[in-house]
Scaffold this active site. Sequence first.
Site, PDB file in Angstrom:
ATOM      1  N   TYR A  62       0.836  -1.203   0.000  1.00 58.77           N
ATOM      2  CA  TYR A  62       0.000   0.000   0.000  1.00 58.77           C
ATOM      3  C   TYR A  62       0.872   1.254   0.000  1.00 58.77           C
ATOM      4  O   TYR A  62       0.751   2.107  -0.873  1.00 58.77           O
ATOM      5  CB  TYR A  62      -0.904  -0.039   1.229  1.00 58.77           C
ATOM      6  CG  TYR A  62      -1.899   1.082   1.330  1.00 58.77           C
ATOM      7  CD1 TYR A  62      -3.030   1.116   0.520  1.00 58.77           C
ATOM      8  CD2 TYR A  62      -1.726   2.103   2.262  1.00 58.77           C
ATOM      9  CE1 TYR A  62      -3.965   2.148   0.632  1.00 58.77           C
ATOM     10  CE2 TYR A  62      -2.652   3.128   2.383  1.00 58.77           C
ATOM     11  CZ  TYR A  62      -3.766   3.147   1.566  1.00 58.77           C
ATOM     12  OH  TYR A  62      -4.688   4.172   1.683  1.00 58.77           O
ATOM     13  N   ASP A  63       1.795   1.328   0.978  1.00 60.76           N
ATOM     14  CA  ASP A  63       2.613   2.544   1.142  1.00 60.76           C
ATOM     15  C   ASP A  63       3.474   2.794  -0.098  1.00 60.76           C
ATOM     16  O   ASP A  63       3.477   3.888  -0.663  1.00 60.76           O
ATOM     17  CB  ASP A  63       3.559   2.407   2.342  1.00 60.76           C
ATOM     18  CG  ASP A  63       2.849   2.157   3.655  1.00 60.76           C
ATOM     19  OD1 ASP A  63       1.640   1.869   3.635  1.00 60.76           O
ATOM     20  OD2 ASP A  63       3.507   2.237   4.704  1.00 60.76           O
ATOM     21  N   GLY A  81       3.175   1.330  -2.968  1.00 60.67           N
ATOM     22  CA  GLY A  81       2.298   1.434  -4.144  1.00 60.67           C
ATOM     23  C   GLY A  81       1.853   2.875  -4.361  1.00 60.67           C
ATOM     24  O   GLY A  81       1.875   3.403  -5.470  1.00 60.67           O
ATOM     25  N   VAL A  98      -9.785   1.174  12.825  1.00 58.76           N
ATOM     26  CA  VAL A  98     -10.035   1.329  14.253  1.00 58.76           C
ATOM     27  C   VAL A  98     -11.406   1.952  14.534  1.00 58.76           C
ATOM     28  O   VAL A  98     -12.111   1.532  15.459  1.00 58.76           O
ATOM     29  CB  VAL A  98      -8.893   2.125  14.935  1.00 58.76           C
ATOM     30  CG1 VAL A  98      -8.853   3.584  14.508  1.00 58.76           C
ATOM     31  CG2 VAL A  98      -8.995   2.020  16.432  1.00 58.76           C
TER      32      VAL A  98
HETATM   33  P1  NAD Z   1     -12.667   1.779   0.287  1.00 64.36           P
HETATM   34  O1  NAD Z   1     -12.002   0.448   0.371  1.00 64.36           O
HETATM   35  O2  NAD Z   1     -13.976   1.957   0.957  1.00 64.36           O
HETATM   36  O3  NAD Z   1     -12.849   2.224  -1.218  1.00 64.36           O
HETATM   37  C1  NAD Z   1     -11.993   1.812  -2.253  1.00 64.36           C
HETATM   38  C2  NAD Z   1     -12.847   1.488  -3.458  1.00 64.36           C
HETATM   39  O4  NAD Z   1     -11.977   1.080  -4.543  1.00 64.36           O
HETATM   40  C3  NAD Z   1     -13.797   0.318  -3.203  1.00 64.36           C
HETATM   41  O5  NAD Z   1     -15.084   0.633  -3.656  1.00 64.36           O
HETATM   42  C4  NAD Z   1     -13.175  -0.843  -3.983  1.00 64.36           C
HETATM   43  O6  NAD Z   1     -14.136  -1.783  -4.410  1.00 64.36           O
HETATM   44  C5  NAD Z   1     -12.515  -0.106  -5.139  1.00 64.36           C
HETATM   45  N1  NAD Z   1     -11.403  -0.855  -5.738  1.00 64.36           N
HETATM   46  C6  NAD Z   1     -10.386  -1.479  -5.097  1.00 64.36           C
HETATM   47  N2  NAD Z   1      -9.568  -2.055  -5.992  1.00 64.36           N
HETATM   48  C7  NAD Z   1     -10.067  -1.763  -7.227  1.00 64.36           C
HETATM   49  C8  NAD Z   1      -9.674  -2.098  -8.541  1.00 64.36           C
HETATM   50  N3  NAD Z   1      -8.578  -2.838  -8.793  1.00 64.36           N
HETATM   51  N4  NAD Z   1     -10.425  -1.658  -9.577  1.00 64.36           N
HETATM   52  C9  NAD Z   1     -11.554  -0.915  -9.351  1.00 64.36           C
HETATM   53  N5  NAD Z   1     -11.985  -0.584  -8.120  1.00 64.36           N
HETATM   54  C10 NAD Z   1     -11.234  -1.010  -7.060  1.00 64.36           C
HETATM   55  O7  NAD Z   1     -11.602   2.845   0.842  1.00 64.36           O
HETATM   56  P2  NAD Z   1     -11.737   4.399   1.117  1.00 64.36           P
HETATM   57  O8  NAD Z   1     -11.468   4.612   2.535  1.00 64.36           O
HETATM   58  O9  NAD Z   1     -12.967   4.933   0.509  1.00 64.36           O
HETATM   59  O10 NAD Z   1     -10.471   4.943   0.315  1.00 64.36           O
HETATM   60  C11 NAD Z   1     -10.584   5.537  -0.950  1.00 64.36           C
HETATM   61  C12 NAD Z   1      -9.216   6.045  -1.384  1.00 64.36           C
HETATM   62  O11 NAD Z   1      -8.730   6.996  -0.434  1.00 64.36           O
HETATM   63  C13 NAD Z   1      -8.171   4.949  -1.506  1.00 64.36           C
HETATM   64  O12 NAD Z   1      -7.365   5.198  -2.639  1.00 64.36           O
HETATM   65  C14 NAD Z   1      -7.350   5.118  -0.252  1.00 64.36           C
HETATM   66  O13 NAD Z   1      -6.019   4.706  -0.442  1.00 64.36           O
HETATM   67  C15 NAD Z   1      -7.446   6.614   0.000  1.00 64.36           C
HETATM   68  N6  NAD Z   1      -7.249   6.920   1.428  1.00 64.36           N
HETATM   69  C16 NAD Z   1      -8.238   6.665   2.335  1.00 64.36           C
HETATM   70  C17 NAD Z   1      -8.013   6.926   3.682  1.00 64.36           C
HETATM   71  C18 NAD Z   1      -9.062   6.698   4.735  1.00 64.36           C
HETATM   72  O14 NAD Z   1      -8.806   6.931   5.909  1.00 64.36           O
HETATM   73  N7  NAD Z   1     -10.265   6.279   4.402  1.00 64.36           N
HETATM   74  C19 NAD Z   1      -6.777   7.425   4.097  1.00 64.36           C
HETATM   75  C20 NAD Z   1      -5.799   7.633   3.139  1.00 64.36           C
HETATM   76  C21 NAD Z   1      -6.047   7.386   1.815  1.00 64.36           C
HETATM   77  N1  UDP Z   2      -6.240  -0.433  15.846  1.00 68.24           N
HETATM   78  C1  UDP Z   2      -6.632  -0.912  17.096  1.00 68.24           C
HETATM   79  N2  UDP Z   2      -7.691  -1.743  17.156  1.00 68.24           N
HETATM   80  C2  UDP Z   2      -8.420  -2.122  16.081  1.00 68.24           C
HETATM   81  C3  UDP Z   2      -8.024  -1.630  14.806  1.00 68.24           C
HETATM   82  C4  UDP Z   2      -6.920  -0.782  14.735  1.00 68.24           C
HETATM   83  O1  UDP Z   2      -6.025  -0.598  18.125  1.00 68.24           O
HETATM   84  O2  UDP Z   2      -9.376  -2.883  16.234  1.00 68.24           O
HETATM   85  C5  UDP Z   2      -5.104   0.492  15.786  1.00 68.24           C
HETATM   86  C6  UDP Z   2      -4.043   0.210  14.734  1.00 68.24           C
HETATM   87  O3  UDP Z   2      -3.080  -0.692  15.242  1.00 68.24           O
HETATM   88  C7  UDP Z   2      -3.489   1.599  14.488  1.00 68.24           C
HETATM   89  C8  UDP Z   2      -4.689   2.516  14.669  1.00 68.24           C
HETATM   90  O4  UDP Z   2      -5.635   1.757  15.417  1.00 68.24           O
HETATM   91  O5  UDP Z   2      -2.523   1.922  15.457  1.00 68.24           O
HETATM   92  C9  UDP Z   2      -5.330   2.944  13.359  1.00 68.24           C
HETATM   93  O6  UDP Z   2      -5.564   1.788  12.595  1.00 68.24           O
HETATM   94  P1  UDP Z   2      -6.376   1.812  11.230  1.00 68.24           P
HETATM   95  O7  UDP Z   2      -6.304   0.415  10.677  1.00 68.24           O
HETATM   96  O8  UDP Z   2      -7.709   2.406  11.430  1.00 68.24           O
HETATM   97  O9  UDP Z   2      -5.585   2.830  10.291  1.00 68.24           O
HETATM   98  P2  UDP Z   2      -4.036   3.078   9.992  1.00 68.24           P
HETATM   99  O10 UDP Z   2      -3.836   4.463  10.429  1.00 68.24           O
HETATM  100  O11 UDP Z   2      -3.194   2.128  10.768  1.00 68.24           O
HETATM  101  O12 UDP Z   2      -3.925   2.866   8.537  1.00 68.24           O
END
Ligand code: NAD
Ligand code: UDP
Length: 316
Positions: A150-151, A153, A192
């Site tokens: 992920y990171d 990527g 979390v």
């Molecule tokens: P999510 O998992 O709810 O949404 C991701 C969506 O992408 C899903 O609908 C999934 O089905 C679709 N998807 C995954 N792989 C795919 C593929 N190969 N082809 C087509 N569709 C695909 O996650 P989210 O929290 O809504 O995150 C959305 C974006 O924001 C992501 O790119 C994520 O990395 C980024 N992001 C989210 C957070 C957060 O806290 N939610 C933090 C940092 C970055």
């Molecule tokens: N975490 C936790 N309990 C849970 C799920 C996550 O203590 O049931 C912790 C996890 O280890 C991290 C923080 O909560 O330190 C945030 O995790 P999350 O997976 O929500 O997002 P991240 O910031 O790690 O991508």
Amino acid sequence: MSRKTILVTGGAGFIGSHLCHRLFNEGHHVICLDNCFTGSLDNFGDRYGEMIQSGRFEFIRHDITEPITIEVDEIFHLACPASPVHYQYNPVKTIKTNVMGTYHMLGLCKRVGSKLLLASTSEVYGDPQVHPQPEDYWGNVNPIGIRSCYDEGKRVAETLMFDYHRQHKLAIRVARIFNTYGPNMSIDDGRVMSNFICQALRGEALTVYGEGEQTRSFCYVSDLVNGLCRLMDGNETGPINLGNDKEISLLELVKAIEAAIGRPLEIIHKPLPQDDPVRRRPDLTRARTLLGYEPKVSLDEGIAKTIAYFKQAIER
Ligand code: NAD
Ligand code: UDP
């Protein structure tokens, strides 16, 4: 405001569904592309039929690791599983989604001349040694660990964005999103906020990984979507941090959920996952000064709305 045709990859996911709603409500033609790995059309609720019938909303089931050709003005590129449980389920697929998916979206932009916004992440800073994290910090990322798909990527995706920008003059926007929460998170996504709230609602003990002293800064989804739209509409390429800079420990999060639920919550400690960042808080100076961005929803208000959503989701 003129009507644009806007593609949202990952549009059926948590953030994507809120973004699709917002763009649709603004009068745009919205094309939601998703392979439904972690997202679902249920995230559009009862409005799905009405949106489709309007002729301004389309859903395309497609995997972004394969190319696609489509005429659009703007692309919000969100497709990628975001929770550690989901992105570690098939790590090779995750890195392909990040790298090939972004490469395909850049190819599409080059062909049709659209603007592309990448949903990058605070994970590009890894386990940060600079706090809070400004955009010019290069990060502390393990290239071969379980979070690397992920990171790294997302880091390659950012590199591709800036190389296409420099080499082919593409109009790009890069948002580095920090922990975001709210309705439409999936119940079983392991993050979390969803874990703690669902455990609390089910009367289970909250699973705190490690001592619970690690920190995060939680942003309510409407604030984040607002930031994404400001970034797309402005003139800055980024990268720009988007999130909320109120930092709390996980034990403080337990207290906030306890206050919202209105009864004491039991916790159990579980082992800390590998490479779990110790602390995280965005430096929002750029977002504030360049985009006029300001997160507005307090943690208490956001948690209350999220609890209301999960209550219904659990009943369903
Ligand atoms: P999510 O998992 O709810 O949404 C991701 C969506 O992408 C899903 O609908 C999934 O089905 C679709 N998807 C995954 N792989 C795919 C593929 N190969 N082809 C087509 N569709 C695909 O996650 P989210 O929290 O809504 O995150 C959305 C974006 O924001 C992501 O790119 C994520 O990395 C980024 N992001 C989210 C957070 C957060 O806290 N939610 C933090 C940092 C970055
Ligand atoms: N975490 C936790 N309990 C849970 C799920 C996550 O203590 O049931 C912790 C996890 O280890 C991290 C923080 O909560 O330190 C945030 O995790 P999350 O997976 O929500 O997002 P991240 O910031 O790690 O991508």
